[in-house]
Write a protein that holds these residues in place. Structure first.
Motif, short mmCIF file in Angstrom:
data_model
loop_
_atom_site.label_atom_id
_atom_site.label_comp_id
_atom_site.label_asym_id
_atom_site.label_seq_id
_atom_site.Cartn_x
_atom_site.Cartn_y
_atom_site.Cartn_z
N SER A 242 0.94 -1.28 -0.11
CA SER A 242 -0.12 0.02 -0.15
C SER A 242 0.99 1.39 0.02
CB SER A 242 -0.93 -0.08 1.27
OG SER A 242 -1.74 -1.29 1.12
N GLU B 169 -8.18 1.44 -0.36
CA GLU B 169 -7.14 2.55 -0.50
C GLU B 169 -6.52 2.18 -1.83
OE1 GLU B 169 -5.42 1.17 3.30
OE2 GLU B 169 -3.60 2.25 2.33
N ASN B 170 -5.98 1.28 -2.08
CA ASN B 170 -4.94 0.97 -3.06
C ASN B 170 -5.62 1.14 -4.48
OD1 ASN B 170 -3.21 -0.03 -1.51
ND2 ASN B 170 -3.43 -2.07 -1.74
N ARG C 38 -7.24 -4.08 -0.90
CA ARG C 38 -7.44 -2.98 -0.02
C ARG C 38 -8.10 -1.78 -1.02
NH1 ARG C 38 -2.75 -1.54 3.94
NH2 ARG C 38 -2.81 -3.39 5.21
#
Ligand code: S3P
Length: 165
Positions: free
Chosen positions: A61, A86-87, A84
């Protein structure tokens, strides 16, 4: 366009296609796993063995967030980068996401004799691939362009990408 990010399961051709595309468009090529190895000075299997998957996911990340700050790069990510949110958010905000798909049979054939993927060393290969694909169902569909690489040549895949709007 800021960047082109490749996502996709192991063995779908991200690195091969990413490199071929880079040669055509002349941007910088970054493979996030290679960047992790460079930063950590040890291999992906070593990182998994000594500090585990959760630690590796943190590194992954961090690298994606760092890389997304720059422009004009072709970035290939590890097969688990989609785990994830967020990635994916970083990639979406800073570029165009291409997802490579392939049938489980093609994936198994391509990764069969490679020992550099710790998640595929933990049991019978066919079962592992099917299990991970089930766990990740739908995650590889979150892209601007999806290409099934099962029966296409690298050149054909690159042409499809260059033709994309
Ligand atoms: C992983 C895929 C690998 C590597 C690591 C974990 C995954 O990358 O990041 O072994 O979770 O699917 P490739 O997709 O380049 O093989």
């Amino acid at each position: 366009m800021a960047n082109i990010f490749f996502i996709g399961f192991m063995g779908t051709g991200k690195s091969t296609v990413g490199r071929a595309l880079t040669e055509r468009i002349g941007w910088k090529f970054i493979d996030t796993d290679q960047e992790i190895v460079r930063r950590e000075k040890r291999s992906i299997p070593e990182i998994f063995a000594s500090q585990g998957e959760a630690y590796y996911r943190e590194l992954e990340s961090q690298v994606i967030a760092d890389v997304a700050r720059n422009d004009n790069q072709v970035v290939t990510t590890g097969g688990g980068a989609v785990l994830r949110r967020e990635n994916l958010c970083h990639m979406r905000k800073n570029g165009f996401i291409i997802s490579l798909h392939a049938t489980p049979e093609a994936i198994i054939e391509r990764v069969r004799n490679q020992s550099d993927r710790p998640l595929l060393q933990q049991g019978e290969l066919t079962e592992q691939v099917h299990r991970l694909l089930r766990e990740r169902a739908g995650l590889y569909d979150q892209a601007d362009l999806i290409i099934d690489t099962t029966t296409l040549t690298v050149r054909e895949i690159v042409e499809q990408i260059l033709r994309a709007p």
